[in-house]
Design a protein around this motif. Structure first.
Motif, PDB file in Angstrom:
ATOM      1  N   PRO A  89     -11.861  -7.394  -5.300  1.00  0.00           N
ATOM      2  CA  PRO A  89     -13.228  -6.924  -5.075  1.00  0.00           C
ATOM      3  C   PRO A  89     -13.467  -5.534  -5.653  1.00  0.00           C
ATOM      4  O   PRO A  89     -12.572  -4.705  -5.771  1.00  0.00           O
ATOM      5  CB  PRO A  89     -13.346  -6.899  -3.559  1.00  0.00           C
ATOM      6  N   SER A  90     -14.698  -5.311  -6.002  1.00  0.00           N
ATOM      7  CA  SER A  90     -15.187  -4.017  -6.438  1.00  0.00           C
ATOM      8  C   SER A  90     -16.649  -3.995  -6.018  1.00  0.00           C
ATOM      9  O   SER A  90     -17.295  -5.041  -5.951  1.00  0.00           O
ATOM     10  CB  SER A  90     -15.035  -3.897  -7.953  1.00  0.00           C
ATOM     11  N   TYR A  91     -17.162  -2.823  -5.705  1.00  0.00           N
ATOM     12  CA  TYR A  91     -18.516  -2.743  -5.166  1.00  0.00           C
ATOM     13  C   TYR A  91     -19.356  -1.753  -5.947  1.00  0.00           C
ATOM     14  O   TYR A  91     -18.861  -0.713  -6.387  1.00  0.00           O
ATOM     15  CB  TYR A  91     -18.485  -2.312  -3.692  1.00  0.00           C
ATOM     16  N   ARG A  92     -20.628  -2.070  -6.099  1.00  0.00           N
ATOM     17  CA  ARG A  92     -21.621  -1.135  -6.610  1.00  0.00           C
ATOM     18  C   ARG A  92     -22.384  -0.585  -5.418  1.00  0.00           C
ATOM     19  O   ARG A  92     -22.650  -1.306  -4.463  1.00  0.00           O
ATOM     20  CB  ARG A  92     -22.633  -1.833  -7.510  1.00  0.00           C
TER      21      ARG A  92
ATOM     22  N   LYS B 216      -9.334  -1.280  -3.558  1.00  0.00           N
ATOM     23  CA  LYS B 216      -7.893  -1.382  -3.806  1.00  0.00           C
ATOM     24  C   LYS B 216      -7.289  -0.029  -4.161  1.00  0.00           C
ATOM     25  O   LYS B 216      -6.196   0.309  -3.718  1.00  0.00           O
ATOM     26  CB  LYS B 216      -7.629  -2.393  -4.912  1.00  0.00           C
ATOM     27  N   THR B 217      -8.001   0.740  -4.977  1.00  0.00           N
ATOM     28  CA  THR B 217      -7.494   2.065  -5.372  1.00  0.00           C
ATOM     29  C   THR B 217      -8.138   3.178  -4.565  1.00  0.00           C
ATOM     30  O   THR B 217      -7.818   4.339  -4.770  1.00  0.00           O
ATOM     31  CB  THR B 217      -7.767   2.316  -6.863  1.00  0.00           C
ATOM     32  N   LYS B 218      -9.063   2.838  -3.665  1.00  0.00           N
ATOM     33  CA  LYS B 218      -9.817   3.799  -2.846  1.00  0.00           C
ATOM     34  C   LYS B 218     -10.617   4.785  -3.708  1.00  0.00           C
ATOM     35  O   LYS B 218     -10.912   5.889  -3.281  1.00  0.00           O
ATOM     36  CB  LYS B 218      -8.888   4.586  -1.912  1.00  0.00           C
ATOM     37  N   GLU B 219     -10.970   4.378  -4.905  1.00  0.00           N
ATOM     38  CA  GLU B 219     -11.722   5.240  -5.821  1.00  0.00           C
ATOM     39  C   GLU B 219     -13.218   5.096  -5.549  1.00  0.00           C
ATOM     40  O   GLU B 219     -13.756   3.995  -5.541  1.00  0.00           O
ATOM     41  CB  GLU B 219     -11.421   4.842  -7.263  1.00  0.00           C
TER      42      GLU B 219
ATOM     43  N   THR C 180     -22.030   0.761   6.834  1.00  0.00           N
ATOM     44  CA  THR C 180     -20.833   1.064   6.052  1.00  0.00           C
ATOM     45  C   THR C 180     -21.104   2.198   5.079  1.00  0.00           C
ATOM     46  O   THR C 180     -20.278   3.111   4.910  1.00  0.00           O
ATOM     47  CB  THR C 180     -20.369  -0.191   5.297  1.00  0.00           C
ATOM     48  N   MET C 181     -22.266   2.177   4.436  1.00  0.00           N
ATOM     49  CA  MET C 181     -22.604   3.255   3.500  1.00  0.00           C
ATOM     50  C   MET C 181     -22.811   4.564   4.240  1.00  0.00           C
ATOM     51  O   MET C 181     -22.462   5.637   3.734  1.00  0.00           O
ATOM     52  CB  MET C 181     -23.871   2.913   2.710  1.00  0.00           C
ATOM     53  N   HIS C 182     -23.346   4.515   5.452  1.00  0.00           N
ATOM     54  CA  HIS C 182     -23.519   5.711   6.270  1.00  0.00           C
ATOM     55  C   HIS C 182     -22.165   6.379   6.508  1.00  0.00           C
ATOM     56  O   HIS C 182     -22.018   7.586   6.324  1.00  0.00           O
ATOM     57  CB  HIS C 182     -24.186   5.343   7.597  1.00  0.00           C
ATOM     58  N   ASN C 183     -21.165   5.581   6.891  1.00  0.00           N
ATOM     59  CA  ASN C 183     -19.824   6.109   7.121  1.00  0.00           C
ATOM     60  C   ASN C 183     -19.209   6.649   5.833  1.00  0.00           C
ATOM     61  O   ASN C 183     -18.535   7.680   5.844  1.00  0.00           O
ATOM     62  CB  ASN C 183     -18.925   5.035   7.726  1.00  0.00           C
ATOM     63  N   MET C 184     -19.444   5.970   4.714  1.00  0.00           N
ATOM     64  CA  MET C 184     -18.895   6.420   3.437  1.00  0.00           C
ATOM     65  C   MET C 184     -19.542   7.735   2.996  1.00  0.00           C
ATOM     66  O   MET C 184     -18.870   8.617   2.459  1.00  0.00           O
ATOM     67  CB  MET C 184     -19.112   5.339   2.376  1.00  0.00           C
TER      68      MET C 184
END
Length: 87
Positions: free
Chosen positions: A15-18, A43-46, A67-71
């Motif tokens: 997975p990868s997310y935009r 996976k890489t926490k990037e 989730t975006m709020h926490n990020m």
């Protein structure tokens, strides 16, 4: 109402997310979004977030998903307490 949320892209088991700004009634998979403001690879926490554009959309009235709020709190863009996203 606009939302800042994650859109999953990538292959199966990779997975990868935009990070996108979209209308809250549209599903994240439709591809119809207002603006892409970052990306996240679990996976890489990037994380690469465009802080200026995210602050602009928040000032206009966009709400981040939980989730975006926490990020955003972890990245230092927002201040406050994290939200428990587990059921």
């Amino acid at each position: 109402m606009l939302k800042i949320r994650l859109q999953r892209v990538g292959r199966i088991n990779s997975p990868s997310y935009r990070v996108i700004v979209t209308e809250h009634t549209r599903g994240p998979k439709t591809g119809n979004f207002v603006e892409r403001v970052g990306s996240y690879n679990p996976k890489t926490k990037e994380k690469s977030l465009n802080a200026d554009r995210i602050k602009y959309w928040l000032s206009v009235g966009a709400k981040p998903s939980d989730t975006m709020h926490n990020m955003l709190i972890t990245a230092g863009i927002l201040t406050g307490k994290k939200i428990n996203v587990l059921p």
